[in-house]
Design a protein around this motif. Structure first.
Motif, PDB file in Angstrom:
ATOM      1  N   MET A  32       0.819  -1.208   0.000  1.00  0.00           N
ATOM      2  CA  MET A  32       0.000   0.000   0.000  1.00  0.00           C
ATOM      3  C   MET A  32       0.860   1.269   0.000  1.00  0.00           C
ATOM      4  O   MET A  32       0.508   2.270  -0.627  1.00  0.00           O
ATOM      5  N   VAL A  33       1.984   1.217   0.684  1.00  0.00           N
ATOM      6  CA  VAL A  33       2.897   2.367   0.704  1.00  0.00           C
ATOM      7  C   VAL A  33       3.470   2.606  -0.692  1.00  0.00           C
ATOM      8  O   VAL A  33       3.485   3.739  -1.191  1.00  0.00           O
TER       9      VAL A  33
ATOM     10  N   ILE B 242      -7.400  -6.602  -5.898  1.00  0.00           N
ATOM     11  CA  ILE B 242      -6.395  -7.017  -4.927  1.00  0.00           C
ATOM     12  C   ILE B 242      -5.903  -5.828  -4.108  1.00  0.00           C
ATOM     13  O   ILE B 242      -5.719  -5.956  -2.891  1.00  0.00           O
ATOM     14  N   ILE B 243      -5.691  -4.661  -4.722  1.00  0.00           N
ATOM     15  CA  ILE B 243      -5.395  -3.468  -3.924  1.00  0.00           C
ATOM     16  C   ILE B 243      -6.558  -3.204  -2.974  1.00  0.00           C
ATOM     17  O   ILE B 243      -6.369  -2.783  -1.830  1.00  0.00           O
ATOM     18  N   ASP B 244      -7.793  -3.468  -3.436  1.00  0.00           N
ATOM     19  CA  ASP B 244      -8.966  -3.241  -2.593  1.00  0.00           C
ATOM     20  C   ASP B 244      -8.889  -4.042  -1.297  1.00  0.00           C
ATOM     21  O   ASP B 244      -9.073  -3.506  -0.199  1.00  0.00           O
ATOM     22  N   ILE B 245      -8.600  -5.340  -1.401  1.00  0.00           N
ATOM     23  CA  ILE B 245      -8.544  -6.184  -0.197  1.00  0.00           C
ATOM     24  C   ILE B 245      -7.294  -5.880   0.632  1.00  0.00           C
ATOM     25  O   ILE B 245      -7.314  -5.963   1.865  1.00  0.00           O
ATOM     26  N   MET B 246      -6.205  -5.480  -0.017  1.00  0.00           N
ATOM     27  CA  MET B 246      -4.990  -5.110   0.718  1.00  0.00           C
ATOM     28  C   MET B 246      -5.263  -3.938   1.662  1.00  0.00           C
ATOM     29  O   MET B 246      -4.867  -3.938   2.826  1.00  0.00           O
TER      30      MET B 246
ATOM     31  N   VAL C 105      -5.382   3.348   3.470  1.00  0.00           N
ATOM     32  CA  VAL C 105      -5.157   3.567   2.048  1.00  0.00           C
ATOM     33  C   VAL C 105      -4.331   4.840   1.883  1.00  0.00           C
ATOM     34  O   VAL C 105      -4.424   5.754   2.711  1.00  0.00           O
ATOM     35  N   PRO C 106      -3.510   4.914   0.836  1.00  0.00           N
ATOM     36  CA  PRO C 106      -2.709   6.127   0.634  1.00  0.00           C
ATOM     37  C   PRO C 106      -3.591   7.319   0.269  1.00  0.00           C
ATOM     38  O   PRO C 106      -4.568   7.184  -0.467  1.00  0.00           O
TER      39      PRO C 106
END
Length: 424
Positions: free
Chosen positions: A26-27, A169-173, A180-181
């Motif tokens: 996420m970073v 996948i970014i959504d679940i991360m 979130v950034p």
């Protein structure tokens, strides 16, 4: 990236190696877009775009197994996009063979993974998760970690929540790590309009056609729409929400719009008005001629352009309860007008399982069934991704389905006549 002590601790592995990798993901994602900090997710639920057990997504299944094994599950319950198959939707032997042996071979196993990760319910599969019947409706100002372009644009615009156009996948991360950034639509500046869209039509513009015109013009920018409020009776009621659902889906798929403002209608436009317009905003005027130009520009990619339609899909994104009721009346009135008892083209109306459940409690459900219309929870796009389906002459009034598949677009009125009149 400036992290808080809690965020830094996660990144340093204090909560385990797996969660550290999620935070690092996420970073890095945020740094690519110039984010300098992380924002805490404040919504009660998340929404995932990846709902289909495609054989080709093996790396995703391996990743989810690692997350589940490490206990790195979602901090929020979540809904997911529609299921890709439904035995009630017309398909032949070859189509079914491809679906079951080459495409969605991992569907059952994948759904079990989603349940372990935090799926809201066994039937929480829809692209319109924000509807009351589904139960995943964010509040104004909520920070989300959603994907699914039509859901994100609705949440940002109609509900006033804050979410970027994330990928699968970014959504679940984001939901797993809880952050979130902060960039794009999560910032005040990122929500300002770079376009002024003036509606000068002589009648209420078709939602999907208007959304297509706006999306193709402004692309990923934010439009501020003037003149549409009079066609929506100046209020954000169920009818207006349904209209904006379809409008927004077309802006997001025919362009890359993640947020729009409608003067006097959407919440931020009501509270801030034209202060939302950025300095130097460009102007786009839409009149009857412009909508006709856009309509005429759509390519027909059927092998036989004069082929008789073999299937009609309505509901991409999924239809609302109000749409199902109004379309039931339209279909029955038109059938009576043309002297037919049932639709003359196999027709599928799609809606979320929650909406379907409520619809079946009404007398409209039997009327729609008697008219020969199939009611399904399926994702039309996933159905059309089958190479055997792609070859079929399918019609739709969804600009999203038209954009991503071989389906041919017609306006609502044109669709209604085709499915009820036929060759009489």
């Amino acid at each position: 990236m400036n992290l808080t002590s809690e965020q830094q601790a996660i990144l340093d592995g204090k909560s385990g190696e797996t969660l550290a990798k999620v935070m690092e993901t996420m970073v890095r994602y945020g740094e690519l877009f110039g984010a300098t900090s992380m924002e805490k997710i404040t919504s009660d639920y998340n929404h995932l775009v990846t709902s289909f057990g495609l054989k080709a997504l093996k790396p995703v299944y391996n990743l989810l197994d690692q997350l589940i094994e490490a206990g790195a599950v979602s901090q929020q319950k979540f809904s997911a996009d529609p299921r890709p198959m439904d035995k009630n939707v017309p398909s032949n032997f070859i189509q079914n063979f491809v679906f079951n042996n080459f495409m969605y071979t991992r569907q059952e196993d994948y759904e079990k993974q989603l349940q372990k990760l935090g799926l809201m319910a066994d039937d929480a599969f829809t692209c319109t998760c924000y509807m009351n019947e589904v139960g995943n409706t964010p509040e104004m100002g909520d920070v989300l970690s959603w994907s699914e372009s039509s859901a994100v644009v609705y949440a940002n615009s109609v509900l006033g929540a804050r979410c970027n156009r994330n990928s699968g996948i970014i959504d679940i991360m984001g939901s797993i790590v809880g952050y979130v950034p902060k960039f794009g639509f999560l910032t005040d500046e990122g929500r300002k309009a770079k376009w002024i869209v003036e509606i000068q039509t002589t009648k209420k513009p078709e939602a999907q056609l208007l959304g297509s015109a706006v999306g193709m013009k402004v692309m990923e920018d934010v439009p501020y729409i003037i003149g549409l409020d009079k066609w929506l009776d100046g209020k954000l009621d169920d009818a207006a929400k349904t209209y904006l659902k379809d409008f927004g889906a077309a802006t997001a798929s025919n362009g890359a719009v993640g947020l729009y403002h409608v003067e006097n209608i959407t919440p931020e436009a009501v509270s801030m008005g034209r202060d939302l317009i950025a300095e130097g905003a460009q102007v786009y005027v839409i009149d009857d001629a412009e909508l006709q130009r856009v309509y005429d520009s759509y390519p027909v990619i059927w092998k036989n352009k004069d082929a008789k339609p073999k299937l009609c899909f309505m509901g991409c994104p999924h239809m609302s309860l109000e749409q199902l009721k109004s379309w039931t009346d339209k279909v029955n009135e038109s059938l009576q007008k043309f002297g037919n008892k049932k639709v003359v083209i196999p027709t599928v109306f799609t809606a979320s399982p929650g909406v379907i459940k409520e619809f079946k409690k009404t007398p409209y459900a039997q009327k729609l069934s008697d008219a020969g219309v199939i009611l399904s929870y399926i994702c039309p796009l996933m159905y059309m991704n089958n190479p055997m389906s792609e070859k079929m002459p399918v019609i739709t009034s969804s600009n999203k389905l038209r954009t991503y598949t071989s389906a041919r677009y017609y306006t609502d009125d044109e669709i209604l006549e085709q499915i009820t009149k036929g060759g009489r």
